[in-house]
Design an enzyme around this catalytic site. Sequence first.
Site, PDB file in Angstrom:
ATOM      1  N   GLU A 318      39.331  17.006  19.144  1.00 41.26           N
ATOM      2  CA  GLU A 318      39.422  15.611  18.721  1.00 41.26           C
ATOM      3  C   GLU A 318      40.642  15.363  17.831  1.00 41.26           C
ATOM      4  OE1 GLU A 318      34.870  14.050  18.859  1.00 41.26           O
ATOM      5  OE2 GLU A 318      35.455  15.111  17.025  1.00 41.26           O
ATOM      6  N   ASP A 392      27.500  16.561  23.011  1.00 43.12           N
ATOM      7  CA  ASP A 392      27.693  16.107  21.631  1.00 43.12           C
ATOM      8  C   ASP A 392      26.408  15.515  21.066  1.00 43.12           C
ATOM      9  OD1 ASP A 392      28.818  15.413  19.225  1.00 43.12           O
ATOM     10  OD2 ASP A 392      29.904  13.674  19.988  1.00 43.12           O
ATOM     11  N   GLU A 420      23.107  10.347  14.730  1.00 44.15           N
ATOM     12  CA  GLU A 420      24.258   9.631  15.278  1.00 44.15           C
ATOM     13  C   GLU A 420      23.939   8.970  16.615  1.00 44.15           C
ATOM     14  OE1 GLU A 420      28.781  10.716  16.893  1.00 44.15           O
ATOM     15  OE2 GLU A 420      27.566  12.242  15.884  1.00 44.15           O
TER      16      GLU A 420
END
Length: 727
Positions: A318, A392, A420
């Site tokens: 990332e 993820d 998340e």
Amino acid sequence: MRRAGRRLGLAAVAMVAMVAMVAALSAAPAVHAEDGYDLWLRYVALAPEQAAVYRPQVAQLVMAGDTPTRSVARAELLRGLAGLLGSAPAASDAASADGVVIVGTPASSPLIAAMRLKLQGLGREGYLIRSVDVDGHRATVIAANEDVGALYGTFHFLRLIQTGQPLAALDLRQAPHVQLRVLNHWDNLDRHVERGYAGESIWDWHKLPDYLDPRYTDYARANASIGINGTVLNNVNANALSLTPMYLEKAAALAGVFRPYGIRVYLSARFSAPIEIGGLKTADPLDPQVQRWWRDKADEIYRYIPDFGGFLVKANSEGQPGPQDYGRTHADGANMLADAVKPHGGVVMWRAFVYSHEEPDDRAKQAYSEFVPLDGRFRDNVIVQVKNGAIDFQPREPFHPLFGAMPKTPLMMEFQITKEYLGFATHLAYLGPMYQETLDADTQRRGKGSTVAKVVDGSLHGYKLTGMAGVANIGSDRNWSGSQFDQANWYVFGRMAWDPTLNAKPIAEEWARMTFSNDDDVVKPIAEMMMGSREAVVDYMTPLGLHHLMGNGHHYGPGPWVSGGPRADWTSVYYHRANQDGIGFDRSASGSNAVAQYAPPVAREFGDLKRVPEKYLLWFHHVPWDYRMQSGRPLWDELVYRYSHGVDTVRQMGQTWQRLDGRIDPERHAQVATFLSIQEKEAQWWRDASIAYFQTFSQRPLPQGQAPPAHSLEYYEALSFPFAPGH
């Protein structure tokens, strides 16, 4: 006179009414206003009849308090017993009556030394709790090899009383299965928390090191109570300033608070720090100047924090810098840092969550492809930190194929505690079943029974270094985690990090008893809600193996239509691949062949459309809309049914909670009730938006009895949330 008399009469009536009201309130049972700050360490007074049973069993305490860890253990025991039983036991240097509790180590307690207890195999953190006879007096001993073990045993003993367990004939022996049990705080120096839904960072960097918020001590108490022994203070997307003297002094102040509780401090290291704060022109791990810089930096850190745990590193993922920027491998980068901290006993936790700028054919394959060829090339103080699944932290993922595939390299589990992708702080989603699902999964790398838990605890491959990390859900909110039930995910992580073979349901019951009530008719419905909650989220968000369908960037709300942007694998359409023929990502041998990264028996199961568990169906296969499911329904109908079932489950959870009104303190009951109403509304939104979108591909009517979406697809696609948490 009449007017004055009338006024006097009204005043007298008011006074009588007030006296009556005060008397009525005095006669009513006291209601304790709570906000969740005390977590599972509330130590609320037991019912009188229950306290009467325990009080004679803990009438006297024999425990030295002459080290910081013994002092905090002694204080916790006195605090807990005073709260639970209404009075603390008398302190003494010798057992002089029945009901004595003896806590310590053979070195700190002559009584324990004389007992010659078998403490071998418990290590420095293990303990035993046993009913014994001392000079004719009934006693309970909490014994360990070192002070920190006695501290853990103290919390276990208090947990027995909190949950109403008998203290007679105790014979408990506990030692952690995993060495490093660590929270990863994704906290930035400006107090913003990445993927944080509970306020600002609890680390007030500006006021440190001089002001030590009492909250830091309570944080340490909570972690020690569930066996967590490490904390990474800063975000894996690290700022190099974290390694400068100004911030090392602040980290050292926190380490001083945590040390008596057996908690070591770690820091996320930015790989390019030698350039950004060191003045070098390169961060190449094979450059001698870079290696020297890191050795000097490690020496400096250990001068500030003698028991510093080591580094956590996110590299070449990332956009983060890393060794691949210089044509080097992950092993080259990790080993350079490992060499720097090894003289001090430090470790390097190197994250395997990687994907390169060059988009692969299937992002799920990249970590395996990059790390398996490096097996056996890492230093012995490096542990590779692997997410539970290959994408993820999705609501459901099959276990990561790296588990079991690197027998020569210790692998550390990384779970996400902060939600998340599971509704942030407002959705009730107890993650214990998700953790258990992953840990119980069979890699079959060494035959049947080669579970992920056995990889993590080192028993499958003989790892000498073991660990489990949890991405923290802790913030500055008064209740720590943004909601009452999100505290349970912190709790269950700690309990399963200590022992990955534990079952999620007893932990849910245990947490509910300590957090809300010891009454079975309260605990049972709460535990049932918790145990079904994560599956409900999967149903209304990502049923049947769908994944990564959330809003772009902030991950709030449904976004199965998300497309475009700089990378295809940052979009939803990349993962669900819906078209008129069907839906799902083909990872079988005819597709990306990601199944080949699993052991052959697992690959055969996952790769076979007829054998793959339906919960992973669309993860591994692109399936026709009319494919017949186990229920007998076609896939399209089953998909709609699962979405609706998730909404129905949330509605039932809300009804269950309403029936507990009056059994839970009104403050926390009201907050949970409100959050459940938010969850039901948003679950319905997820259901309707997803069905409206996928129906454009299936071109099939809704099953009979299923309500159409409340709005058009265009309505859902137009919704915008520029200030949603996590942006």
